[in-house]
Each structure stands twice: as C-alpha cells, then as structure tokens.
Design a protein around this motif. Structure first.
Motif, mmCIF file in Angstrom:
data_model
loop_
_atom_site.group_PDB
_atom_site.id
_atom_site.type_symbol
_atom_site.label_atom_id
_atom_site.label_comp_id
_atom_site.label_asym_id
_atom_site.label_seq_id
_atom_site.Cartn_x
_atom_site.Cartn_y
_atom_site.Cartn_z
ATOM 1 N N ASN A 224 0.809 -1.224 0.000
ATOM 2 C CA ASN A 224 0.000 0.000 0.000
ATOM 3 C C ASN A 224 0.840 1.271 0.000
ATOM 4 N N SER A 246 -7.507 1.369 -0.257
ATOM 5 C CA SER A 246 -7.086 0.592 -1.418
ATOM 6 C C SER A 246 -8.262 0.461 -2.387
ATOM 7 N N LEU A 254 -3.773 3.608 1.718
ATOM 8 C CA LEU A 254 -2.677 3.945 0.827
ATOM 9 C C LEU A 254 -1.805 5.022 1.464
#
Length: 294
Positions: A224, A246, A254
């Motif tokens: 991520n 995500s 993220l």
C-alpha cells in the motif's frame, strides 16, 4: 535528472545453488514484453512526453519510472547471483570450465555475457522499443498501464511457482508486491478520471495467500506504499491521487512516502577468470587500482 543511489530495493540472499534454468526463467521478468525494462521505458516516455497541466499524473509517472529503474537493477543482479558459480575456474588443462554452457538453457549467458544477465526475454528474444505504449492520451495510457502491471504480476506469480531457490523467490516475491502497488496507483488514477471499480472494469484477482514471502512483505504494508522518488522537500503531487482506501478489496490505507526506499547493498560479483572477466592482466589491474584509489 536522476539521482543514483548505489543500492538495490530488496535483499537478494545467497542462492541455494547455481541455477542457470531459474536465471533463464527470470529473464522474462527483465526483458520480456511485460517485464521491468518495459515498464521502466513506458512510464519514462509517458512522463517525458506529458502534455498539459495535469501535474499530479506526470508526477505519478515520474515516480513509477524511477522505481522501475531500481527494479531493472534488482532483477538483473538476481540473475547474476543465480548464474554465479555455474562455471568453475580451473588450472587443469584437460578440464572444461565452461562445459555447463552447453547444457544451460541460454548459452548466451556464458558465450556472450560472461555469466551475467542479458536484455532479452526467457526465449532469448531481444528487448524491443516496440513494446512501449504511449498514446499521448491520459486515459488510454492509464488503462494500458494498469493492464501492463496486472499482466506483469500474473507472470511473476507463475515464476514464483517454478522455483524455490531463495535468491529467486526473494526478488520475485518483492516484485509481486510492488506490481500490486502499481496496479493500485493506476487504479486510483482511473478513479479520479471517473472509473467506479464496483460497477465497471474488473481487475484480475490473483491469490497469493499461499506465498509466505509475499505475505511477510504485505504484513509490513509494502502493498500500500508508494515513494515519490524526489529530493527531500521537492514538491510531488502524487499524494493527490494515491490516497485513501485501497481500490481493491484487500484492505489497508494507501500511503505516499517522500523520497526513496533505504534499499540494501548491491551484490559484488567476483572475478571470473574462466570467463575472461574482467580480463585484466597485472599491468591493467594496477592501473585500475590506481584510478580507484586516486
């Protein structure tokens, strides 16, 4: 311009044994149609040819291209580690130190490249610039790039299932995780351009739950995270795109990290006199040592 850091992104442990066949398979991940040389050059040209004021997307491409340069270095060094020790240096006149080359799947690893990687695919086909896609259209490029990353990840998952050599698995697992991040980068870019992943284009779901090396890297949130690959303090607008949840159903937030990963030391390949590499006699070696010390 680019800064050169004398490190590679991820550790390459010593190979369990010399493995020319594994090295040959890994050539696809380097010089194949969906390999690291392809992604590096495709994003690099899309970045350089970028038109208009949509700077976050250009910053995205520049960061991606820079990371892919490191991936080319990562996978090339892994091929070299897998090839190291395949041939033996010997002073015995009746021995053939390079006889392994006649049994190896890619004789050019020995005949042409002195026991090292080549810019070719697993079948020995040279890498070609015709692989590079750059339409000049932002949406088309983002769609194509997502397909490229998804296919590259699919192939690396297949590579993982071909060989359990520790050096091979370490790099392949790392690239599986980073390809997933890159899928997410382009998926988030397409979200900002109107794509609703719940109602439109599907993204291939490749199950890596039975790959312990991949699970270990994902436990560190590496699936991520995206680096800016910029100088400290230099503004990057990547975080305007790569943010939030995500885009896939794998969970996690993220994260954009300024700068670049710490990396690890590059493997130092020893001399290979049987390959005439580097091929320095006493006088030439003395000259190179002088230049290094000077």
């Amino acid at each position: 311009m680019f800064l050169s850091v004398k490190r590679i992104p991820h550790m390459i442990p010593p190979a369990d044994k010399p493995d020319p066949k594994a090295a040959q398979a890994l050539q696809e991940g380097l010089g194949g149609q969906f390999g690291e040389m392809r992604t590096m050059m495709q994003y690099f040209f899309q970045n350089m040819n970028f038109r208009g004021d949509a700077k976050p997307y250009q910053d995205l491409l520049r960061s991606m291209a820079t990371e892919e340069m490191g991936h080319v270095e990562q996978i090339t060094n892994t091929i070299n580690v897998l090839l190291e020790g395949s041939s033996n240096n010997t002073d015995q006149p009746n021995e053939l130190p390079l006889s392994i080359a006649l049994e190896a799947p890619n004789i050019h690893h020995f005949l042409v490249a002195a026991q090292s990687a080549r810019p070719v695919d697993a079948a020995g086909n040279p890498w070609t610039a015709s692989y590079v896609y750059d339409s000049g259209n932002l949406v088309l490029n983002m769609l194509y790039n997502l397909m490229l990353e998804a296919t590259g990840r699919l192939q690396k998952c297949r590579l993982y299932e071909m060989c359990d050599n520790k050096a091979f698995r370490s790099t392949v697992s790392y690239l599986i995780v980073r390809d997933l991040v890159h899928e997410k980068v382009f998926a988030k870019a397409l979200e900002t351009l109107g794509v609703n992943w719940g109602k439109s284009l599907p993204v291939p779901r490749i199950d890596t739950s039975n790959m312990p090396e991949v699970r270990d890297l994902e436990s560190k949130n590496l699936h991520n995270q995206m680096w800016t690959f910029s100088n400290k303090g230099e503004v990057s607008l990547l975080d305007r795109i790569f943010k939030g949840d995500s885009p896939f159903d794998d969970g996690g937030k993220l994260e954009v990290i300024e700068g670049f990963p710490e990396g690890v030391e590059i493997p130092n390949m020893p001399e290979a006199p049987q390959e005439f590499s580097p091929g320095l006699d006493a006088d030439l070696k003395q000259l190179t040592e002088f230049k290094i010390k000077g």
